[in-house]
Design a protein around this motif. Structure first.
Motif, PDB file in Angstrom:
ATOM      1  N   GLU A 190       0.824  -1.205   0.000  1.00  0.00           N
ATOM      2  CA  GLU A 190       0.000   0.000   0.000  1.00  0.00           C
ATOM      3  C   GLU A 190       0.863   1.262   0.000  1.00  0.00           C
ATOM      4  N   ALA A 191       2.032   1.209   0.643  1.00  0.00           N
ATOM      5  CA  ALA A 191       2.910   2.384   0.651  1.00  0.00           C
ATOM      6  C   ALA A 191       3.521   2.641  -0.716  1.00  0.00           C
ATOM      7  N   LEU A 192       3.688   1.602  -1.537  1.00  0.00           N
ATOM      8  CA  LEU A 192       4.270   1.764  -2.868  1.00  0.00           C
ATOM      9  C   LEU A 192       3.242   2.163  -3.927  1.00  0.00           C
ATOM     10  N   VAL A 193       1.967   2.093  -3.598  1.00  0.00           N
ATOM     11  CA  VAL A 193       0.930   2.402  -4.591  1.00  0.00           C
ATOM     12  C   VAL A 193       1.063   3.820  -5.126  1.00  0.00           C
ATOM     13  N   PRO A 194       1.244   4.859  -4.290  1.00  0.00           N
ATOM     14  CA  PRO A 194       1.351   6.221  -4.864  1.00  0.00           C
ATOM     15  C   PRO A 194       2.545   6.414  -5.794  1.00  0.00           C
ATOM     16  N   TYR A 195       3.590   5.588  -5.667  1.00  0.00           N
ATOM     17  CA  TYR A 195       4.787   5.759  -6.490  1.00  0.00           C
ATOM     18  C   TYR A 195       4.740   4.928  -7.768  1.00  0.00           C
ATOM     19  N   GLU A 207      13.982   3.779  -2.387  1.00  0.00           N
ATOM     20  CA  GLU A 207      14.899   3.159  -1.436  1.00  0.00           C
ATOM     21  C   GLU A 207      14.677   3.690  -0.023  1.00  0.00           C
ATOM     22  N   HIS A 208      14.414   4.991   0.097  1.00  0.00           N
ATOM     23  CA  HIS A 208      14.151   5.556   1.424  1.00  0.00           C
ATOM     24  C   HIS A 208      12.870   4.971   2.011  1.00  0.00           C
ATOM     25  N   LEU A 209      11.834   4.820   1.195  1.00  0.00           N
ATOM     26  CA  LEU A 209      10.586   4.255   1.678  1.00  0.00           C
ATOM     27  C   LEU A 209      10.765   2.800   2.099  1.00  0.00           C
ATOM     28  N   LEU A 210      11.464   2.020   1.294  1.00  0.00           N
ATOM     29  CA  LEU A 210      11.645   0.601   1.611  1.00  0.00           C
ATOM     30  C   LEU A 210      12.486   0.415   2.866  1.00  0.00           C
ATOM     31  N   SER A 211      13.525   1.214   3.032  1.00  0.00           N
ATOM     32  CA  SER A 211      14.354   1.075   4.229  1.00  0.00           C
ATOM     33  C   SER A 211      13.594   1.445   5.494  1.00  0.00           C
ATOM     34  N   ALA A 212      12.621   2.351   5.367  1.00  0.00           N
ATOM     35  CA  ALA A 212      11.820   2.729   6.534  1.00  0.00           C
ATOM     36  C   ALA A 212      10.751   1.679   6.838  1.00  0.00           C
ATOM     37  N   GLY A 214      -5.870  -1.815  -2.242  1.00  0.00           N
ATOM     38  CA  GLY A 214      -6.664  -3.019  -2.087  1.00  0.00           C
ATOM     39  C   GLY A 214      -6.352  -4.090  -3.112  1.00  0.00           C
ATOM     40  N   GLY A 215      -5.277  -3.919  -3.898  1.00  0.00           N
ATOM     41  CA  GLY A 215      -4.934  -4.887  -4.916  1.00  0.00           C
ATOM     42  C   GLY A 215      -4.224  -6.108  -4.343  1.00  0.00           C
ATOM     43  N   ALA A 216      -3.828  -7.008  -5.238  1.00  0.00           N
ATOM     44  CA  ALA A 216      -3.176  -8.253  -4.853  1.00  0.00           C
ATOM     45  C   ALA A 216      -1.670  -8.025  -4.756  1.00  0.00           C
ATOM     46  N   TRP A 217      -1.140  -8.099  -3.563  1.00  0.00           N
ATOM     47  CA  TRP A 217       0.286  -7.871  -3.372  1.00  0.00           C
ATOM     48  C   TRP A 217       1.114  -9.071  -3.836  1.00  0.00           C
ATOM     49  N   GLN A 218       0.483 -10.241  -3.987  1.00  0.00           N
ATOM     50  CA  GLN A 218       1.240 -11.425  -4.402  1.00  0.00           C
ATOM     51  C   GLN A 218       1.843 -11.246  -5.794  1.00  0.00           C
ATOM     52  N   LEU A 236      11.680  -9.362  -3.463  1.00  0.00           N
ATOM     53  CA  LEU A 236      11.756  -9.089  -4.896  1.00  0.00           C
ATOM     54  C   LEU A 236      10.496  -8.341  -5.302  1.00  0.00           C
ATOM     55  N   ILE A 237      10.679  -7.147  -5.851  1.00  0.00           N
ATOM     56  CA  ILE A 237       9.562  -6.259  -6.176  1.00  0.00           C
ATOM     57  C   ILE A 237       9.487  -6.091  -7.683  1.00  0.00           C
ATOM     58  N   ARG A 238       8.317  -6.268  -8.227  1.00  0.00           N
ATOM     59  CA  ARG A 238       8.048  -5.954  -9.627  1.00  0.00           C
ATOM     60  C   ARG A 238       7.359  -4.592  -9.703  1.00  0.00           C
ATOM     61  N   TYR A 239       7.841  -3.754 -10.593  1.00  0.00           N
ATOM     62  CA  TYR A 239       7.257  -2.431 -10.736  1.00  0.00           C
ATOM     63  C   TYR A 239       6.877  -2.208 -12.200  1.00  0.00           C
ATOM     64  N   PRO A 240       5.910  -1.332 -12.461  1.00  0.00           N
ATOM     65  CA  PRO A 240       5.456  -1.125 -13.846  1.00  0.00           C
ATOM     66  C   PRO A 240       6.531  -0.487 -14.700  1.00  0.00           C
ATOM     67  N   ALA A 241       6.387  -0.675 -16.007  1.00  0.00           N
ATOM     68  CA  ALA A 241       7.403  -0.186 -16.945  1.00  0.00           C
ATOM     69  C   ALA A 241       7.419   1.329 -17.035  1.00  0.00           C
ATOM     70  N   HIS A 242       6.339   1.997 -16.661  1.00  0.00           N
ATOM     71  CA  HIS A 242       6.315   3.455 -16.781  1.00  0.00           C
ATOM     72  C   HIS A 242       7.056   4.145 -15.641  1.00  0.00           C
ATOM     73  N   PHE A 243       7.535   3.390 -14.646  1.00  0.00           N
ATOM     74  CA  PHE A 243       8.270   4.022 -13.550  1.00  0.00           C
ATOM     75  C   PHE A 243       9.635   4.482 -14.048  1.00  0.00           C
ATOM     76  N   THR A 244      10.038   5.670 -13.656  1.00  0.00           N
ATOM     77  CA  THR A 244      11.293   6.272 -14.123  1.00  0.00           C
ATOM     78  C   THR A 244      12.458   5.732 -13.290  1.00  0.00           C
ATOM     79  N   ASP A 245      12.831   4.479 -13.548  1.00  0.00           N
ATOM     80  CA  ASP A 245      13.913   3.873 -12.782  1.00  0.00           C
ATOM     81  C   ASP A 245      15.280   4.371 -13.212  1.00  0.00           C
TER      82      ASP A 245
END
Length: 539
Positions: free
Chosen positions: A124-129, A184-189, A143-147, A165-174
């Protein structure tokens, strides 16, 4: 109108009724335990009978006659075989017991389990990003499927997340460092503070691997490392980060540790080192560790700007030209070092022009170890003298060709006072102690590959050699052997590595073990003493 009293059975017999119900319940439980095999067999017979009825109902009418004939024939054969009825009864009883067993499935994983709750909160914390408006099939939604987003995850024995292991959408500016830093700051917290996390971005597959790193072993004592001439061990790092290991003695056991090896010499691309840190971060420990290693093959000149006697153990040792802690001595020693660098450079150039190998007096490495040199910059400015850092330009610019190496250790609050020559020619960098990612990036030229911690033991930090990768670093424990507050084991380890003394009070160059001193060392000491005599005022 007076109230009529309640019947006695409702007032005085409550306790007796409760006792009777408890006895009845206990008797029923005991009877159930005793009759449990019979209950299982009866349940199995009922299930077998129900299965037989279903089979009979599913059989077509034209096949029921042959089926009855077959069943009758089997019963007749069993009745005629010796012990046939007994074996048949045992077979039916075993089948009934197997069919009557408890088939209640184990309880499924509770979605309210703490580990699942952590993954859901992280999702849920990663949804806005990771969400975008207008996405027809969003991978991240409230409310989506985190699996689907977390295909692989592991927890340690304490229930804390150790790999994800996190999968992220292709539109994210990695490809943008700012976007990566936010994630990284969010995940470490969210994954748990107080640990270092390694983030591995796979842009091709749109995956991010988060791994909680175990802390590097602290307290590795100073010892003789298995290295070649020109190799210096700055410290130790994580397994798999470097292609070699070194055998070490650590807490009465032998183990192999991956080292961060700094190579110096004429063919080195990182001939000089700069180490920065907070007070008490271990920069002086790093310089002592380097001094003990290079004294095996070279000469050392130490400049102690702290003035606390951290390098008094090196005074008068074989290969130690001087340990200076006053402004006059520092100016005289660094002026001699600049002259010696120029002399070596000229000698090497003439030998090459003549087609000869370099002279022997230029092959022995010369190391200049400066701890907090900016302290003498302020003293020189107030006394109207030359800044000692200006004398480092010659060793820094031409030290690689002359086999001269400069190591500078400074604190963050005085880093702005370092001269441009130190900043430009120190391509090997180290950051020790607590530091922000911005400070690490400003010193090393690249951000740390892990999350820096706010509290670390002395000697812990990061190192980068030139344009190579950033490594986690743990400097070997090399304390001042004259410090009584340090463990006796660590102090004895440093004392065992110190070379013998070579400058007795009578002026004879005879070490403690009686072995002669090398000619190069004697000439270097003579040159150092002559240069110091040229400056009478050393205040």
């Amino acid at each position: 109108m007076a109230r009529r009293p309640l019947p006695r059975i409702l007032t005085a017999g409550g306790a007796q009724l409760a006792r009777s119900r408890e006895l009845a319940r206990t008797a029923a439980d005991n009877a159930t335990d005793v009759l449990h095999p019979l209950i299982v067999i009866a349940r199995g017979l009922r299930r077998l009978a129900a299965a037989g009825r279903r089979r009979w109902a599913q059989t077509p009418k034209d096949r029921r006659g042959p089926l009855l004939f077959l069943v009758g024939s089997v019963i007749l054969v069993v009745a005629m075989v010796p012990y046939g009825p007994l074996l048949a009864a045992l077979t039916v009883t075993a089948a009934a017991a197997w069919q009557g067993r408890d088939r209640t499935p184990p309880p499924s994983e509770d979605p309210a389990e703490p580990r699942t709750q952590r993954l859901v909160a992280l999702y849920e914390a990663l949804v806005p990003y990771f969400s975008a408006a207008g996405d027809p099939d969003p991978l991240y939604a409230h409310g989506g499927a985190w699996q689907k987003a977390f295909p692989d995850h592991r927890f340690d024995d304490s229930g804390r997340l150790c790999h994800l292991l996190i999968r992220y959408p292709a539109h994210f500016t990695d490809g943008e460092p700012e976007a990566r830093a936010r994630i990284e700051h969010l995940l470490s917290a969210k994954a748990g503070r107080g640990r270092e996390y390694l983030f591995t971005w796979n842009e091709e597959d749109n995956e991010l691997a988060v791994t909680a790193l175990a802390p590097l072993p602290a307290g590795i004592p100073a010892q003789r490392f298995v290295t070649a001439p020109g190799e210096t061990v700055l410290g130790f790092t994580d397994p798999g980060e470097v292609p070699r290991t070194l055998p070490l003695s650590f807490r009465e056991e032998q183990r192999d540790m991956p080292p961060v090896v700094w190579r110096t010499g004429p063919r080195s691309t990182e001939p000089h080192l700069l180490a920065l840190g907070q007070p008490g971060s271990g920069t002086s420990t790093l310089l002592r560790s380097i001094a003990l290693q290079v004294l095996r093959h070279g000469d050392v000149l130490v400049v102690d700007g702290g003035g606390t006697g951290e390098y008094a153990c090196l005074t008068g040792r074989d290969g130690v030209l001087a340990v200076e802690c006053t402004l006059g001595g520092v100016l005289a020693s660094l002026e001699w070092a600049a002259t010696e660098t120029e002399r070596r450079l000229i000698a090497v150039n003439r030998a090459r022009q003549a087609g000869h190998p370099p002279p022997d007096d230029t092959r022995r490495p010369l190391w200049l170890l400066l701890d907090r040199p900016t302290a003498f910059t302020h003293l020189a400015a107030s006394d109207g003298r030359k800044d000692p850092q200006t004398l480092l330009q010659m060793p820094l610019r031409h030290g690689r060709a002359a086999n001269v190496t400069v190591v500078v250790a400074e604190q963050f609050d005085s880093a702005d006072a370092l001269c441009d020559a130190v900043r430009q020619h120190t391509r090997a960098r180290a950051v020790l102690g607590p530091a922000t990612p911005e400070q690490v990036k400003a010193v090393l030229g690249a951000p740390p590959h892990t999350t820096p911690l706010a509290a670390v033991p002395p000697g812990r930090g990061y190192a980068r050699l030139g344009t190579g990768p950033v490594h986690r670093l743990q400097v070997p424990a090399t304390p001042d052997p004259y410090d009584d507050t340090v463990s006796e084991v660590l102090r004895r380890a440093v004392l065992d590595l110190l070379p013998p003394r070579t400058t007795p009070p009578d002026g004879e160059r005879v070490p403690e073990d009686g072995t002669p001193v090398s000619e190069a060392t004697a000439e270097a000491v003579d040159a150092s003493m002559a240069s110091k005599a040229a400056v009478p005022d050393r205040s």
